[in-house]
Scaffold this motif. Structure first.
Motif, PDB file in Angstrom:
ATOM      1  N   UNK A   1      -3.886 -13.322  -2.578  1.00 35.44           N
ATOM      2  CA  UNK A   1      -3.543 -12.701  -3.855  1.00 35.44           C
ATOM      3  C   UNK A   1      -2.569 -11.541  -3.624  1.00 35.44           C
ATOM      4  N   UNK A   2      -1.497 -11.475  -4.399  1.00 33.93           N
ATOM      5  CA  UNK A   2      -0.597 -10.329  -4.311  1.00 33.93           C
ATOM      6  C   UNK A   2      -1.300  -9.106  -4.879  1.00 33.93           C
ATOM      7  N   UNK A   3      -1.295  -8.023  -4.121  1.00 35.92           N
ATOM      8  CA  UNK A   3      -2.006  -6.807  -4.508  1.00 35.92           C
ATOM      9  C   UNK A   3      -1.155  -5.574  -4.229  1.00 35.92           C
ATOM     10  N   UNK A   4      -1.508  -4.495  -4.905  1.00 37.10           N
ATOM     11  CA  UNK A   4      -0.878  -3.202  -4.635  1.00 37.10           C
ATOM     12  C   UNK A   4      -1.875  -2.109  -4.993  1.00 37.10           C
ATOM     13  N   UNK A   5      -1.739  -0.975  -4.317  1.00 36.82           N
ATOM     14  CA  UNK A   5      -2.634   0.146  -4.582  1.00 36.82           C
ATOM     15  C   UNK A   5      -2.025   1.413  -4.011  1.00 36.82           C
ATOM     16  N   UNK A   6      -2.562   2.547  -4.469  1.00 38.63           N
ATOM     17  CA  UNK A   6      -2.229   3.826  -3.854  1.00 38.63           C
ATOM     18  C   UNK A   6      -3.476   4.363  -3.173  1.00 38.63           C
ATOM     19  N   UNK A   7      -3.261   5.221  -2.172  1.00 40.50           N
ATOM     20  CA  UNK A   7      -4.368   5.824  -1.456  1.00 40.50           C
ATOM     21  C   UNK A   7      -3.934   7.179  -0.903  1.00 40.50           C
ATOM     22  N   UNK A   8      -4.823   8.155  -0.949  1.00 30.59           N
ATOM     23  CA  UNK A   8      -4.510   9.467  -0.388  1.00 30.59           C
ATOM     24  C   UNK A   8      -4.547   9.379   1.140  1.00 30.59           C
ATOM     25  N   UNK A   9      -3.494   9.851   1.771  1.00 26.80           N
ATOM     26  CA  UNK A   9      -3.444   9.900   3.236  1.00 26.80           C
ATOM     27  C   UNK A   9      -2.382  10.908   3.642  1.00 26.80           C
TER      28      UNK A   9
ATOM     29  N   UNK B   1       4.501   3.469  -8.026  1.00 27.98           N
ATOM     30  CA  UNK B   1       3.789   2.225  -8.348  1.00 27.98           C
ATOM     31  C   UNK B   1       4.014   1.834  -9.803  1.00 27.98           C
ATOM     32  N   UNK B   2       3.993   2.812 -10.702  1.00 30.16           N
ATOM     33  CA  UNK B   2       4.233   2.536 -12.119  1.00 30.16           C
ATOM     34  C   UNK B   2       5.595   1.878 -12.318  1.00 30.16           C
ATOM     35  N   UNK B   3       6.601   2.393 -11.621  1.00 36.41           N
ATOM     36  CA  UNK B   3       7.956   1.857 -11.765  1.00 36.41           C
ATOM     37  C   UNK B   3       8.082   0.482 -11.108  1.00 36.41           C
ATOM     38  N   UNK B   4       7.475   0.323  -9.943  1.00 35.03           N
ATOM     39  CA  UNK B   4       7.590  -0.955  -9.222  1.00 35.03           C
ATOM     40  C   UNK B   4       6.962  -2.102 -10.007  1.00 35.03           C
ATOM     41  N   UNK B   5       5.804  -1.864 -10.619  1.00 34.30           N
ATOM     42  CA  UNK B   5       5.142  -2.963 -11.328  1.00 34.30           C
ATOM     43  C   UNK B   5       5.962  -3.436 -12.528  1.00 34.30           C
ATOM     44  N   UNK B   6       6.812  -2.549 -13.100  1.00 30.13           N
ATOM     45  CA  UNK B   6       7.659  -2.956 -14.228  1.00 30.13           C
ATOM     46  C   UNK B   6       8.762  -3.912 -13.800  1.00 30.13           C
TER      47      UNK B   6
ATOM     48  N   UNK C   1      -1.510   4.467 -15.091  1.00 28.54           N
ATOM     49  CA  UNK C   1      -0.598   3.329 -15.074  1.00 28.54           C
ATOM     50  C   UNK C   1      -0.596   2.672 -16.451  1.00 28.54           C
ATOM     51  N   UNK C   2       0.574   2.569 -17.027  1.00 29.24           N
ATOM     52  CA  UNK C   2       0.752   1.902 -18.315  1.00 29.24           C
ATOM     53  C   UNK C   2       1.977   1.006 -18.189  1.00 29.24           C
ATOM     54  N   UNK C   3       2.354   0.361 -19.265  1.00 26.78           N
ATOM     55  CA  UNK C   3       3.576  -0.444 -19.206  1.00 26.78           C
ATOM     56  C   UNK C   3       4.513  -0.072 -20.342  1.00 26.78           C
TER      57      UNK C   3
ATOM     58  N   UNK D   1       0.855  -1.180   0.000  1.00 28.13           N
ATOM     59  CA  UNK D   1       0.000   0.000   0.000  1.00 28.13           C
ATOM     60  C   UNK D   1       0.895   1.235   0.000  1.00 28.13           C
ATOM     61  N   UNK D   2       0.700   2.095  -1.022  1.00 30.60           N
ATOM     62  CA  UNK D   2       1.509   3.311  -1.159  1.00 30.60           C
ATOM     63  C   UNK D   2       0.608   4.509  -0.883  1.00 30.60           C
ATOM     64  N   UNK D   3       0.987   5.341   0.073  1.00 27.61           N
ATOM     65  CA  UNK D   3       0.123   6.451   0.465  1.00 27.61           C
ATOM     66  C   UNK D   3       0.889   7.770   0.437  1.00 27.61           C
ATOM     67  N   UNK D   4       0.131   8.866   0.506  1.00 25.94           N
ATOM     68  CA  UNK D   4       0.712  10.204   0.481  1.00 25.94           C
ATOM     69  C   UNK D   4      -0.319  11.202  -0.001  1.00 25.94           C
TER      70      UNK D   4
END
Length: 389
Positions: free
Chosen positions: A311-319, A227-232, A249-251, A214-217
């Motif tokens: 399941x492996x998951x990832x997301x961003x959230x405002x915090x 997140x875009x960079x990590x998924x690559x 998010x693209x690849x 979980x990536x927040x900010x």
């Protein structure tokens, strides 16, 4: 003084002709614009038709016709007075609050732009033009519109949010443009930009492949960029599904990623698919990694269920801080489940990595050690914290 006044008058006349031509194509000759947008008419054929129109109705010299056509081409295939701001790679956001009040965010700092429309009339004509260009209806039934231009610029995908005077205190439209880089930075480039060190990058990559993240900010803190960079960095044999509201998010190189985006309904178009619909569908697909671009609502339930079942998951959230992110995600889940806050917080221990971003830097990384049943809270251990300068 007379010479200066004459030049100024000529410029005004030229500007007036351009605005007249744009208005004619926006209102009376809209079909040609739409055909070109849909690929039914080539750029060359469109410009040839425009030149014939100028020669037939404007009665100027050949040189003046050619100059007007060139200005018209720049307007139609760019974004008029905003084109220079869109071209500037250091500008991430453009906010038009009025015809003579244009603000930008450059290198993370907000400041005035050194451009303006000549009048409210020109600005409103520009709004009508971009609506036509992007096949968007801005009637009273659609006074707030969000749309994306994937084609106009070679370096950026342009995300527009447009609010019309029907809803504004101001009698002018508000236009916000977010520039999403087509060629987003990868981890090596983020290291070079100072977002994180090589050691921190290696830590995140390792944890990203093994645990849910979980990536927040806050706004424009770098969440999506990271997140875009990590998924690559995921292996090529990892099947990935990305659900997002807008195509941020693209690849660049991964061979097995699917991208689904939401489709909001309008007053005249009731078909809609939100992130909740997409997330439900995504969980029926054969994927190894499930990503939600930004958690904003009920999709949080399906993300949490997926992560909780392994399941492996990832997301961003405002915090505003790392400790507020789990509470925010639980808030989104509360209205859609019969679970208590405590039960949902306990489920969140499946997100083993929590990253807090600030000012385009990785500020803190936490590892979730599990659930403290006595105190009814999650146990976090800070495994990285940037020393403030």
């Amino acid at each position: 003084m007379k010479g200066g006044k004459s030049i100024h008058t000529e410029q005004d006349a030229s500007e007036e002709l351009l605005q007249q031509l744009v208005e004619e194509y926006t209102l009376q000759k809209q079909q040609s614009l739409m055909q070109m947008k849909k690929g039914l008419m080539s750029k060359e054929a469109f410009l040839k038709e425009a030149l014939l129109h100028i020669e037939t109705y404007y009665h100027k010299s050949k040189q003046e016709d050619a100059e007007l056509l060139k200005e018209f081409e720049q307007y139609i295939f760019g974004y008029s007075r905003l084109s220079g701001l869109i071209d500037d790679k250091e500008i991430s956001d453009i906010r038009v609050l009025g015809y003579d009040n244009i603000r930008i965010k450059k290198r993370g700092r907000r400041m005035p732009a050194e451009v303006a429309f000549s009048s409210s009339r020109e600005y409103r004509q520009f709004i009508d033009y971009i609506a036509t260009k992007n096949q968007v209806n801005i009637s009273n039934l659609n006074a707030i519109q969000r749309f994306t231009d994937y084609e106009s610029h070679p370096d950026f995908i342009l995300r527009f949010t447009l609010s019309m005077p029907l809803l504004n205190t101001s009698n002018e439209p508000y236009l916000c443009i977010r520039k999403v880089p087509r060629f987003f930075p990868q981890m090596k480039e983020l290291i070079g930009q100072g977002m994180l060190t090589r050691e921190t990058a290696e830590l995140l990559i390792s944890r990203f492949r093994e645990h849910s993240t979980l990536i927040c900010g806050g706004n424009s803190s770098g969440k999506t960029t990271l997140l875009n960079a990590l998924k690559e960095t995921l292996p090529d044999d990892c099947a990935v599904l990305v659900a997002q509201q807008a195509d941020e998010l693209t690849t660049r190189c991964h061979p097995d990623m699917m991208f689904l985006h939401s489709l909001p309904g309008t007053g005249e178009q009731q078909i809609s698919y939100d992130l909740e619909h997409i997330s439900i569908a995504g969980l029926t697909m054969d994927v190894d990694f499930f990503i939600v671009g930004e958690i904003k609502g009920a999709e949080a339930v399906y993300l949490l269920n997926a992560a909780y079942t392994g399941q492996l998951c990832a997301a961003t959230i405002h915090a505003p801080s790392a400790d507020r992110a789990p509470d925010k995600l639980v808030d989104y889940c509360m209205g859609k489940t019969g679970y208590s806050r405590s039960e949902l917080m306990k489920m969140l221990d499946c997100f083993k990595t929590l990253v807090f971003m600030e000012h385009y830097r990785v500020k803190e990384i936490f590892e979730c050690k599990g659930w403290d049943d006595r105190n009814k809270n999650l146990i976090y251990e800070k495994i990285f914290g940037r020393v403030e300068e």
